[in-house]
Design an enzyme around this catalytic site. Structure first.
Site, PDB file in Angstrom:
ATOM      1  N   TYR A 145     -44.007  26.736   7.244  1.00 34.67           N
ATOM      2  CA  TYR A 145     -45.814  26.886   7.258  1.00 34.67           C
ATOM      3  C   TYR A 145     -45.969  26.103   8.340  1.00 34.67           C
ATOM      4  CZ  TYR A 145     -50.564  26.852   5.825  1.00 34.67           C
ATOM      5  OH  TYR A 145     -51.886  26.491   5.885  1.00 34.67           O
ATOM      6  N   ASP A 240     -42.192  21.067  14.281  1.00 27.99           N
ATOM      7  CA  ASP A 240     -43.424  20.748  13.550  1.00 27.99           C
ATOM      8  C   ASP A 240     -43.334  19.877  12.472  1.00 27.99           C
ATOM      9  OD1 ASP A 240     -45.699  20.805  11.807  1.00 27.99           O
ATOM     10  OD2 ASP A 240     -45.745  22.618  11.454  1.00 27.99           O
ATOM     11  N   LYS A 268     -50.861  14.734   8.646  1.00 30.21           N
ATOM     12  CA  LYS A 268     -50.775  14.021   7.457  1.00 30.21           C
ATOM     13  C   LYS A 268     -50.623  12.585   7.468  1.00 30.21           C
ATOM     14  CE  LYS A 268     -49.535  18.360   5.351  1.00 30.21           C
ATOM     15  NZ  LYS A 268     -49.465  18.904   4.153  1.00 30.21           N
TER      16      LYS A 268
HETATM   17  C1  LIG Z   1     -45.368  21.677   8.450  1.00 35.77           C
HETATM   18  C2  LIG Z   1     -46.835  21.824   8.228  1.00 35.77           C
HETATM   19  N1  LIG Z   1     -47.355  22.203   9.583  1.00 35.77           N
HETATM   20  C3  LIG Z   1     -48.670  22.556   9.616  1.00 35.77           C
HETATM   21  C4  LIG Z   1     -49.686  22.226   8.423  1.00 35.77           C
HETATM   22  C5  LIG Z   1     -51.089  22.585   8.692  1.00 35.77           C
HETATM   23  O1  LIG Z   1     -51.765  21.232   8.618  1.00 35.77           O
HETATM   24  P1  LIG Z   1     -53.346  21.381   8.119  1.00 35.77           P
HETATM   25  O2  LIG Z   1     -53.458  21.734   6.787  1.00 35.77           O
HETATM   26  O3  LIG Z   1     -53.655  19.816   8.397  1.00 35.77           O
HETATM   27  O4  LIG Z   1     -54.131  22.331   8.953  1.00 35.77           O
HETATM   28  C6  LIG Z   1     -48.943  21.774   7.291  1.00 35.77           C
HETATM   29  C7  LIG Z   1     -49.658  21.599   6.091  1.00 35.77           C
HETATM   30  O5  LIG Z   1     -49.367  21.703   5.118  1.00 35.77           O
HETATM   31  C8  LIG Z   1     -47.671  21.625   7.095  1.00 35.77           C
HETATM   32  O6  LIG Z   1     -47.010  21.209   6.165  1.00 35.77           O
END
Ligand SMILES: Cc1ncc(COP(=O)(O)O)c(C=O)c1O
Length: 433
Positions: A145, A240, A268
């Site tokens: 994700y 990511d 995060k």
């Molecule tokens: C690995 C990863 N990338 C991107 C995101 C997206 O982040 P945001 O919810 O701050 O847009 C998340 C959110 O859970 C994530 O776990």
């Protein structure tokens, strides 16, 4: 009377919320049956709901809170900054300091751009990679994700999987066609896909450890293969690290596994509970971002002084605590998972226990989990019975089999012991069979 017996006010609020907000929530992952509890306060390892019930929190805002809720260092720094303004619309000294700190500790970060959410970070990093290479396609892995934007909402994990919409309606087919999806941990399929699409492949984006279909670890050599193959074919490799950044180690999964990508997305933990994210990478790629280069990216709240201050307080604390803090977090995680692993081996419990650093998840399946398909063999309904039983005991796990549990520095050994005790009592009573 509330369904849980003691969540009366939460039930009332959920009824009101459902009339006003789709599903009664502002992010799908927060909704669960029959209704979620509504939080009034948070401190350390705890959440307090509007009915006065307290929970040991293993959701930790989906991994954002490595130091726990309302950490005094972060609260003090933000309080002081508030007196000096919350949004400038001009550059500030703190932004430079935070950029220096990120580039010091994250191996792949030579330059960085601060944004507000993880989704914005991945969207911008992918655009930068497309702009840099002049190519159109991207490759992602099934179940990873990367936020809720079009080109990555294809076979996506997290709420998209929990609610059965890994391919969202509303994403134009032609956008989806530019996203190639490969099973995680399948080095052969990955190499074949890169070869097949090399003429038009801009980037490979991956969660080095998947935290969005439960917790799935890379098999030995997998991340190294991603690095070697992308390098050989001139494709930008993006880690990511929105979950793993500053959590697995100060330098994230790339430090932990010793594999350096071309670009990295962060979020995060970076904000210590405030909205901030970043994308970073090799200078040659990052200089393509406006106003220096021709890839446009902008944001009113980007690098706002409140979030930057919270981020600086968090990262400085982490740097100062050094490896000891990460060793301590990992030991706390072991305190939960080791007794479970022993029980699985000795008593033949029908469970998979996945863990690394300060992250863990239990999967209700007899099959080892290593990719999306194997994770989907888990019994999500059983997980929710387990979740709900723990909630009654005052322990909050993320409300989906396809999310990850997070330990923070604020979890005490008493918290962990109690949690293990409750888990065993629930499993022994056969509540979740
Ligand atoms: C690995 C990863 N990338 C991107 C995101 C997206 O982040 P945001 O919810 O701050 O847009 C998340 C959110 O859970 C994530 O776990």
């Amino acid at each position: 009377m509330g369904v849980w017996g003691r969540l009366v006010r939460s039930e009332e609020l959920f009824e009101r919320a459902k009339r006003l907000m789709p599903g009664g929530v502002n992010s799908p992952v927060r909704a669960f049956q029959p209704y979620p509890f509504f939080t009034k306060r948070a401190y350390g390892s705890r959440l307090l709901d509007v009915d006065g019930n307290e929970y040991i929190d293993y959701c930790m805002a989906y991994g954002a809170l490595l130091l726990g809720h309302a950490h005094p260092r972060v609260v003090e720094a933000v309080r002081a900054q508030l007196e000096n303004g919350s949004l400038y619309g001009t550059p500030s000294e703190q932004e430079v300091e935070l950029a220096e700190l990120i580039c010091e500790v994250v191996p792949s970060a030579e330059m960085v751009r601060l944004v507000t959410t993880g989704g914005e970070a991945t969207m911008s990093a992918l655009r930068a990679a497309r702009g840099y290479t002049g190519k159109r396609k991207i490759l992602k892995f099934e179940g990873c994700y990367h936020g809720a934007h079009d080109s990555v909402l294809v076979k996506a994990g997290s709420g998209a999987t929990t609610f059965g919409v890994p391919n969202s309606l509303g994403v134009p087919e032609e956008v989806g066609r530019n996203t190639i999806v490969v099973p995680f941990n399948d080095a052969g399929a990955f190499e074949a896909a890169v070869k097949a699409h090399r003429a038009d492949l801009a980037a490979v984006i991956v969660e080095p450890v998947i935290g969005n279909i439960g917790l799935v670890l890379p098999q030995e050599g997998f991340l190294e293969t991603l690095r070697e193959v992308t390098e050989a074919y001139g494709v930008v490799l993006i880690f990511d690290e929105v979950i793993t950044g500053f959590r697995m180690a100060l330098g994230g999964a790339q430090e932990y596994y010793g594999v350096t990508p071309d670009m990295t997305t962060l979020g995060k933990v970076l904000g210590g509970g405030f909205p901030i994210a970043a994308f970073a990478g090799r200078e040659e790629i990052m200089r393509i971002i406006a106003p220096e280069g021709k890839v446009y990216q902008a944001g009113t709240y980007s690098g706002n002084p409140i979030s930057v201050t919270a981020g600086l307080a968090t990262l400085k604390y982490l740097r100062q605590s050094g490896r000891d803090l990460y060793a301590e977090l990992s030991a706390k995680c072991q305190a939960i998972v080791e007794p479970l692993k022993v029980a699985v081996a000795d008593a033949g419990l029908n469970l998979q226990v996945s863990h690394v650093a300060s992250m863990f998840q239990l999967f209700f399946t007899e099959k080892p989990v290593y990719d999306y398909a194997s994770v989907k063999t888990a019994d999500a309904a059983r997980y929710m019975r387990f979740h709900n039983s723990l909630l009654r005991e005052g322990v909050f796990l993320p409300p989906s089999q396809f999310e990850t549990c997070f330990i923070s520095a604020a979890h005490s050994s008493a918290d962990l012991d109690k949690t293990v005790e409750y888990i065993f009592s629930i499993l022994e009573r056969g509540v979740v069979n």
